[in-house]
Structures are given as structure tokens and as C-alpha cells.
Design a protein around this motif. Structure first.
Motif, PDB file in Angstrom:
ATOM      1  N   ASN A 123       1.012  -1.202   0.078  1.00 32.24           N
ATOM      2  CA  ASN A 123       0.028   0.203  -0.043  1.00 32.24           C
ATOM      3  C   ASN A 123       0.847   1.209   0.064  1.00 32.24           C
ATOM      4  OD1 ASN A 123      -2.370  -1.542  -0.118  1.00 32.24           O
ATOM      5  ND2 ASN A 123      -2.721  -1.387   2.262  1.00 32.24           N
ATOM      6  N   SER A 124       1.986   1.400   0.702  1.00 29.03           N
ATOM      7  CA  SER A 124       3.023   2.503   0.687  1.00 29.03           C
ATOM      8  C   SER A 124       3.742   2.487  -0.699  1.00 29.03           C
ATOM      9  CB  SER A 124       3.926   2.165   1.863  1.00 29.03           C
ATOM     10  OG  SER A 124       3.370   2.090   3.119  1.00 29.03           O
ATOM     11  N   ILE A 125       3.755   1.315  -1.228  1.00 29.00           N
ATOM     12  CA  ILE A 125       4.589   1.483  -2.299  1.00 29.00           C
ATOM     13  C   ILE A 125       3.797   2.011  -3.598  1.00 29.00           C
ATOM     14  CG2 ILE A 125       5.441   0.170  -4.395  1.00 29.00           C
ATOM     15  CD1 ILE A 125       6.480  -1.814  -2.351  1.00 29.00           C
ATOM     16  N   PHE A 126       2.471   1.566  -3.514  1.00 26.00           N
ATOM     17  CA  PHE A 126       1.611   2.193  -4.532  1.00 26.00           C
ATOM     18  C   PHE A 126       1.086   3.812  -4.332  1.00 26.00           C
ATOM     19  CE2 PHE A 126       0.156  -2.530  -5.126  1.00 26.00           C
ATOM     20  CZ  PHE A 126       0.930  -2.506  -6.376  1.00 26.00           C
ATOM     21  N   SER A 127       1.091   4.071  -2.778  1.00 33.55           N
ATOM     22  CA  SER A 127       0.964   5.499  -2.726  1.00 33.55           C
ATOM     23  C   SER A 127       2.112   6.160  -3.226  1.00 33.55           C
ATOM     24  CB  SER A 127       0.669   5.551  -0.984  1.00 33.55           C
ATOM     25  OG  SER A 127       0.530   6.844  -0.706  1.00 33.55           O
ATOM     26  N   ALA A 128       3.186   5.855  -2.989  1.00 35.81           N
ATOM     27  CA  ALA A 128       4.262   6.593  -3.456  1.00 35.81           C
ATOM     28  C   ALA A 128       4.543   6.715  -4.832  1.00 35.81           C
ATOM     29  CB  ALA A 128       5.728   5.863  -2.922  1.00 35.81           C
ATOM     30  N   GLN A 129       3.823   5.601  -5.589  1.00 32.81           N
ATOM     31  CA  GLN A 129       3.974   5.804  -7.060  1.00 32.81           C
ATOM     32  C   GLN A 129       2.851   6.800  -7.510  1.00 32.81           C
ATOM     33  OE1 GLN A 129       1.832   2.250  -8.928  1.00 32.81           O
ATOM     34  NE2 GLN A 129       3.132   2.376 -10.893  1.00 32.81           N
TER      35      GLN A 129
END
Length: 292
Positions: free
Chosen positions: A159-165
Motif C-alpha cells: 500500500n505504501s509503494i502504490f501510494s508513493a507511485q
């Protein structure tokens, strides 16, 4: 929505969020390689000073990642004392507080660092910078990580990765130790960051200064290292194990290593697994010949 690039001070002004792994179980293991936590901090401090010297408008924020908690330990925009003294003092306080939160019955070996929590805190800080005014530096995240991946953090990390993306924030990864990190490989690949596992630990400052000190605008003109392969394996939601093949809920996309009658995440009922009968897969195989 105003694009992020139109709010920048300049192309070479950076907001660097540094995530430092302070897991004592990992660093006690690293003592066998003569690369202690104190040596690691000496390389990191020299790197942080070089970032602040490249541009007087650069900003550095350090987040300590423990095995029970994570917290901000340094912010160059608010630091009133010398950088080294401030960072070392805050790190020492954080390690002591993080150790107090541990439960004696849960300490049974190598613990996982709270990577998902430190990533979330870094993204929250970046979003606060985005909303602070019309101008802001170019944000990026650098993970200095060494502990093994915690399978139970898979959903939160992704979830953090997709938020950063979505926020166009690259996640750079510098993995220390003997093994790679599948979480950080995916994070750097999805967000357009750089993943690097230094071959020589004593040359950490050279790796940091030549690869991760460059701003995002300058990276276009450089040949930065690329990962040979990325481990895209997921962790199942039932046992938190890394799997190659599994079952996926068609409603909430939860992943399971075994077939279940009901999804534990959304409560959807699953059908029975069909037997792979070769004769049943071809509807024309058992059709009688009408020309006889």
C-alpha cells in the motif's frame, strides 16, 4: 490538480527522507563481518552532510526503523544543534525506547524491522510538505535496510509503494547484509527508484555518494545501476508465507496458499476446486460420431 513539477523550488533541490534500520538483532549479526552499527552511522553522517552541502536549500529528514516502532530522529529544517550530535542523541534515545517496547516472550531470534511504518511516516511527511505552500523541494525516499522482510507487513508495504507511485515519489533502496529484500526490489521497481546492494560494506559512503546523492533531474543524464532481477512473489494472507502459486479472491484480491471455502478478508464464499480431468476439459472428446 496542479502537477508536482510546477511547485518545485528548482530541479536540483531535494527533500531526502532517509530510513535507517536500527534493528539490534540484525546489527548484532553484522558484528561478525566487522561492519558495526557505529561504522554504518559514520558513513551515513558523511553522506547526509554531503547532501546538505550540494545545495543550501536541500532538506534531509531521518526516520529510525526499529523492530517495535519507528520515529523521526532528525530534520535539517528544524535542527538547532550540530547535525552529528543531534542525530546520534536522538538515535540513542529511540533505540532505548524501542527496546522497552519489546516483550520478553516475543524475543526468540532475528526480528523484522517495521519497514511498513517508516514508509508510511515518510509519505505522511511528504504529503504535509506538498500541502504546506506553493513551493517545495523534489521528494524522494532512501531506505537503508538490512533486516529480512517481514511477511506480515506485505499488505502495508505494498500500500505504501502504490501510494508513493501515485504521488510520484521514488523509493531508493540500499540493502545491507547478505540477502536481498523482495519488498524493496518491488518498491524501487514500481516507483522508478534505484535498488542497490553494495558488494563491499566498508565502501558504503562511496556507494551512497555516487548513486544516491544525485537529484532526480540529474539522474536522466547518468547510467545508474539497474537490478538484475526483481522478486515479485507475494505473501499469503493466511500464514504470511512467501508463495510462488496460490489462490486469489476475485472480490478483494486477497492471496491464499491453500483453497478456502470463505475469504477471511471480505467474507466471500468460494466454490469447490474443480478436478483437472483431461477428458472433461475437451467438450468434443466424448461427443459421439454422428456420421457412423
Amino acid at each position: 490538480m496542479t502537477p508536482v513539477s510546477s511547485k518545485l523550488y528548482a530541479d536540483d533541490v531535494s527533500l531526502l527522507m532517509v530510513l535507517i534500520d536500527t534493528n539490534p538483532y540484525f546489527w548484532s549479526f553484522m558484528k561478525n563481518t566487522s561492519f558495526t552499527f557505529s561504522k554504518f552511522l559514520s558513513h551515513v553522517l558523511a553522506f547526509l552532510n554531503s547532501i546538505l552541502l550540494l545545495n543550501q536549500m536541500n532538506q534531509v529528514v531521518v526516520i529510525a526503523t526499529g523492530y517495535n516502532s519507528c520515529n523521526y530522529v532528525f530534520d535539517s529544517s528544524t535542527a538547532s544543534m550540530q547535525r552529528a550530535e543531534c542525530l546520534l542523541e536522538k538515535l540513542e534515545e529511540f533505540v532505548d525506547e524501542d527496546e522497552l517496547l519489546s516483550q520478553e516472550d516475543s524475543v526468540d531470534g532475528v526480528e523484522f524491522s517495521l519497514l511498513s511504518g517508516s514508509l508510511s511516516m515518510a509519505l505522511c511527511y511528504i504529503q504535509r510538505v506538498f500541502r504546506s505552500g506553493p513551493l517545495h523541494p523534489q521528494p524522494r525516499i532512501l531506505c537503508l535496510h538490512g533486516s529480512p522482510d517481514g511477511p506480515g507487513q506485505y499488505v502495508a508495504v505494498m500500500n505504501s509503494i502504490f501510494s508513493a507511485q501515485r504521488s510520484m515519489v521514488p523509493i531508493d533502496s540500499c540493502v545491507i547484509g547478505s540477502q536481498h529484500s523482495a519488498f524493496l526490489q518491488q518498491a524501487s521497481y514500481i516507483t522508478g527508484g534505484v535498488y542497490l546492494k553494495p558488494q563491499v560494506s566498508d565502501g558504503l559512503f562511496q556507494y551512497l555518494s555516487t548513486v544516491f546523492a544525485t537529484d532526480l533531474h540529474s539522474r536522466v543524464f547518468l547510467q545508474l545501476p539497474r537490478p538484475v532481477g526483481v522478486d515479485f512473489r507475494a505473501s499469503c494472507f493466511c500464514h504470511k508465507n512467501t508463495i510462488d502459486m496460490g489462490y486469489i479472491c476475485s472480490v478483494c484480491l486477497s492471496i491464499f496458499c491453500k483453497h478456502h471455502k470463505k475469504c477471511s478478508t471480505c467474507g466471500s464464499n468460494f466454490g469447490e476446486a474443480r478436478n483437472q480431468d483431461p477428458s472433461a476439459s475437451d467438450p468434443m472428446r466424448n461427443t459421439p460420431d454422428l456420421n457412423r
